[in-house]
Design an enzyme around this catalytic site. Sequence first.
Site, PDB file in Angstrom:
ATOM      1  N   PRO A   1       0.877  -1.209  -0.187  1.00 11.86           N
ATOM      2  CA  PRO A   1       0.141  -0.178   0.017  1.00 11.86           C
ATOM      3  C   PRO A   1       0.715   1.381   0.017  1.00 11.86           C
ATOM      4  O   PRO A   1       1.807   1.341   0.862  1.00 11.86           O
ATOM      5  CB  PRO A   1      -0.787  -0.119   1.493  1.00 11.86           C
ATOM      6  N   MET A   2       0.617   2.005  -0.886  1.00 12.70           N
ATOM      7  CA  MET A   2       1.491   3.248  -0.753  1.00 12.70           C
ATOM      8  C   MET A   2       0.510   4.611  -1.262  1.00 12.70           C
ATOM      9  O   MET A   2      -0.313   4.717  -2.263  1.00 12.70           O
ATOM     10  CB  MET A   2       2.572   3.389  -1.988  1.00 12.70           C
ATOM     11  N   ALA A   3       0.584   5.441  -0.218  1.00 19.03           N
ATOM     12  CA  ALA A   3      -0.423   6.560  -0.440  1.00 19.03           C
ATOM     13  C   ALA A   3       0.076   7.486  -1.521  1.00 19.03           C
ATOM     14  O   ALA A   3       1.298   7.488  -1.828  1.00 19.03           O
ATOM     15  CB  ALA A   3      -0.248   7.588   0.848  1.00 19.03           C
TER      16      ALA A   3
ATOM     17  N   GLN B   1      -6.942  -0.664   3.252  1.00 18.63           N
ATOM     18  CA  GLN B   1      -6.133  -0.422   4.414  1.00 18.63           C
ATOM     19  C   GLN B   1      -6.878   0.652   5.156  1.00 18.63           C
ATOM     20  O   GLN B   1      -7.158   1.786   4.487  1.00 18.63           O
ATOM     21  CB  GLN B   1      -4.818  -0.072   4.141  1.00 18.63           C
TER      22      GLN B   1
ATOM     23  N   CYS C   1       2.460   3.970   9.861  1.00 19.11           N
ATOM     24  CA  CYS C   1       2.609   5.243   9.108  1.00 19.11           C
ATOM     25  C   CYS C   1       3.307   6.233  10.020  1.00 19.11           C
ATOM     26  O   CYS C   1       2.857   6.612  11.195  1.00 19.11           O
ATOM     27  CB  CYS C   1       1.238   5.892   8.572  1.00 19.11           C
TER      28      CYS C   1
ATOM     29  N   LYS D   1      -0.588  -3.973   9.541  1.00 19.36           N
ATOM     30  CA  LYS D   1       0.880  -3.550   9.102  1.00 19.36           C
ATOM     31  C   LYS D   1       1.461  -2.572   9.899  1.00 19.36           C
ATOM     32  O   LYS D   1       0.997  -1.631  10.451  1.00 19.36           O
ATOM     33  CB  LYS D   1       0.944  -2.852   7.627  1.00 19.36           C
TER      34      LYS D   1
ATOM     35  N   GLY E   1      10.033  -4.305   2.935  1.00 20.17           N
ATOM     36  CA  GLY E   1      11.041  -3.255   3.016  1.00 20.17           C
ATOM     37  C   GLY E   1      12.257  -3.775   2.280  1.00 20.17           C
ATOM     38  O   GLY E   1      12.847  -4.910   2.457  1.00 20.17           O
ATOM     39  N   ASP E   2      12.712  -3.061   1.366  1.00 20.17           N
ATOM     40  CA  ASP E   2      13.875  -3.218   0.474  1.00 20.17           C
ATOM     41  C   ASP E   2      13.867  -4.346  -0.268  1.00 20.17           C
ATOM     42  O   ASP E   2      14.788  -5.000  -0.574  1.00 20.17           O
ATOM     43  CB  ASP E   2      15.006  -3.075   1.675  1.00 20.17           C
TER      44      ASP E   2
ATOM     45  N   GLY F   1       7.261  -2.316  -2.616  1.00 20.59           N
ATOM     46  CA  GLY F   1       6.660  -0.961  -2.780  1.00 20.59           C
ATOM     47  C   GLY F   1       7.247  -0.482  -3.989  1.00 20.59           C
ATOM     48  O   GLY F   1       7.061  -0.406  -4.952  1.00 20.59           O
TER      49      GLY F   1
HETATM   50  C1  LIG Z   1       5.110   6.914  -1.118  1.00 22.92           C
HETATM   51  C2  LIG Z   1       4.805   5.918  -0.251  1.00 22.92           C
HETATM   52  C3  LIG Z   1       3.600   5.905   0.365  1.00 22.92           C
HETATM   53  C4  LIG Z   1       3.396   4.753   1.433  1.00 22.92           C
HETATM   54  N1  LIG Z   1       2.089   4.650   2.037  1.00 22.92           N
HETATM   55  C5  LIG Z   1       1.609   3.666   2.684  1.00 22.92           C
HETATM   56  C6  LIG Z   1       0.527   3.300   3.168  1.00 22.92           C
HETATM   57  O1  LIG Z   1      -0.435   4.179   2.760  1.00 22.92           O
HETATM   58  N2  LIG Z   1       0.259   2.546   3.948  1.00 22.92           N
HETATM   59  C7  LIG Z   1       1.328   1.646   4.592  1.00 22.92           C
HETATM   60  O2  LIG Z   1       1.018   0.822   5.140  1.00 22.92           O
HETATM   61  N3  LIG Z   1       2.640   1.850   4.046  1.00 22.92           N
HETATM   62  C8  LIG Z   1       2.820   2.873   3.113  1.00 22.92           C
HETATM   63  N4  LIG Z   1       4.139   2.786   2.685  1.00 22.92           N
HETATM   64  C9  LIG Z   1       5.031   1.824   3.206  1.00 22.92           C
HETATM   65  C10 LIG Z   1       5.174   0.638   1.996  1.00 22.92           C
HETATM   66  O3  LIG Z   1       4.151   0.077   2.149  1.00 22.92           O
HETATM   67  C11 LIG Z   1       6.536  -0.083   2.459  1.00 22.92           C
HETATM   68  O4  LIG Z   1       5.960  -0.876   3.638  1.00 22.92           O
HETATM   69  C12 LIG Z   1       7.645   0.703   2.476  1.00 22.92           C
HETATM   70  O5  LIG Z   1       7.858   1.474   1.544  1.00 22.92           O
HETATM   71  C13 LIG Z   1       8.679  -0.415   2.257  1.00 22.92           C
HETATM   72  O6  LIG Z   1       8.813  -1.142   1.252  1.00 22.92           O
HETATM   73  P1  LIG Z   1       9.781  -1.021   0.119  1.00 22.92           P
HETATM   74  O7  LIG Z   1      11.128  -0.675   0.540  1.00 22.92           O
HETATM   75  O8  LIG Z   1       9.356  -2.029  -0.883  1.00 22.92           O
HETATM   76  O9  LIG Z   1       9.369   0.294  -0.569  1.00 22.92           O
HETATM   77  C14 LIG Z   1       4.324   3.982   1.650  1.00 22.92           C
HETATM   78  C15 LIG Z   1       5.573   4.012   1.309  1.00 22.92           C
HETATM   79  C16 LIG Z   1       5.771   4.925   0.153  1.00 22.92           C
HETATM   80  C17 LIG Z   1       7.256   5.027  -0.534  1.00 22.92           C
END
Ligand SMILES: Cc1cc2nc3c(=O)[nH]c(=O)nc-3n(C[C@H](O)[C@H](O)[C@H](O)COP(=O)(O)O)c2cc1C
Length: 351
Positions: A23-25, A77, A107, A146, A208-209, A231
């Site tokens: 999930p990414m806002a 979410q 968050c 989460k 994460g990563d 993500g």
């Molecule tokens: C732009 C952005 C928006 C995000 N929005 C949310 C969100 O709405 N809810 C959530 O649980 N995590 C959110 N995250 C966190 C991601 O879901 C994820 O846990 C985090 O980026 C680590 O994973 P990654 O390294 O694959 O990016 C967001 C991350 C980014 C970069």
Amino acid sequence: MVDLREPWSIGPVEIPTRLVLAPMAGVSVQAFRRQGRRFGAGLVCSEMVSCAGIEHRNERTLGYLRVASDEHPLAIQLFGSEPRTMAEAARMVEAAGADLVDLNFGCPVRKVTKTGAGATLLDDPARAAAIVSAISAAVDIPVSVKLRRGLRDGSRDCLVVGPRLVEAGAASLTLHPRSARQMYTGTADHALTAELVSLVDVPVIASGDIVSRAKARAVLATTGAAAVMVGRAAQGNPWVLEEIVDGEPREPSREEVVAELVLFVRETVRELGERRASGFLKKFYGWYLGRGRFPRPFKQELVQLSSTEEVERRLIAAAPGALELIERLESEIPSGDEVTLELPISIYGGG
Ligand SMILES: Cc1cc2nc3c(=O)[nH]c(=O)nc-3n(C[C@H](O)[C@H](O)[C@H](O)COP(=O)(O)O)c2cc1C
């Protein structure tokens, strides 16, 4: 060795692959989620949706509850801090057709934490557990949560909170093992994910990563997590999902990049309307066209165009071969209009 194509489940919800789209806002619109499913994500998730917004029937918030028939399985979410309001919002999520309701206890953004929501809940295990139990009692779909590791650097609070949430009814946990304070700096410490896995008897998703198949397999093997979540690596790059699930890294052709981006633009315009979409999409131009795929000035040119129609025209002019691909994709994939489910009347009516 874990096979990423092996199905698994959260409660009764069957998930066809071990890859979950994060999930990414400001990113996880329906177009992003449908594309993610098409490229191999077994589960997709909406961005965090405000329970207060749902409670007040804010029109834009309710828009986040719109589900397409080809997104399933899908989690919506929620973020909030009041068990009663959150349970009410969870009922709406269920009515909207989501397969899972996911709760945001991670968050780190001040606008969210100052209301007692998001990562703040890691400091208040009793309230966090009360939220999960209120929601579990209110809906029949599984509840997932989460988390981050904790608020402060080096925190291990997730190992205390996580098991309590499972006792309260959580059917799955996702851990992003960075502290809230870290935001996105440093690295995700998946040794903590392995510890969490050993403490709970529900599936854990590692976030994460995760940027490649090698990393995905290493994290699955060393943590015992049921699935990995991707993500940032998937922003403008659905091909990484295919790589993670199926194998070899594959750099898409310019035609493929343009075709996916044009499709994404069209779908997002249908979803958000031209005015909102044209601002929303700008960051995606850089994400799709970067990575050495197109010269940098090309992106600069696109973000300055005033309509998405012009953007589309300019993209196709840069890779005319994409047209054929777009036509093929559009004939294979049902259009957003055909698959987007109407929200039940009760959602608008307040019932
Ligand atoms: C732009 C952005 C928006 C995000 N929005 C949310 C969100 O709405 N809810 C959530 O649980 N995590 C959110 N995250 C966190 C991601 O879901 C994820 O846990 C985090 O980026 C680590 O994973 P990654 O390294 O694959 O990016 C967001 C991350 C980014 C970069």
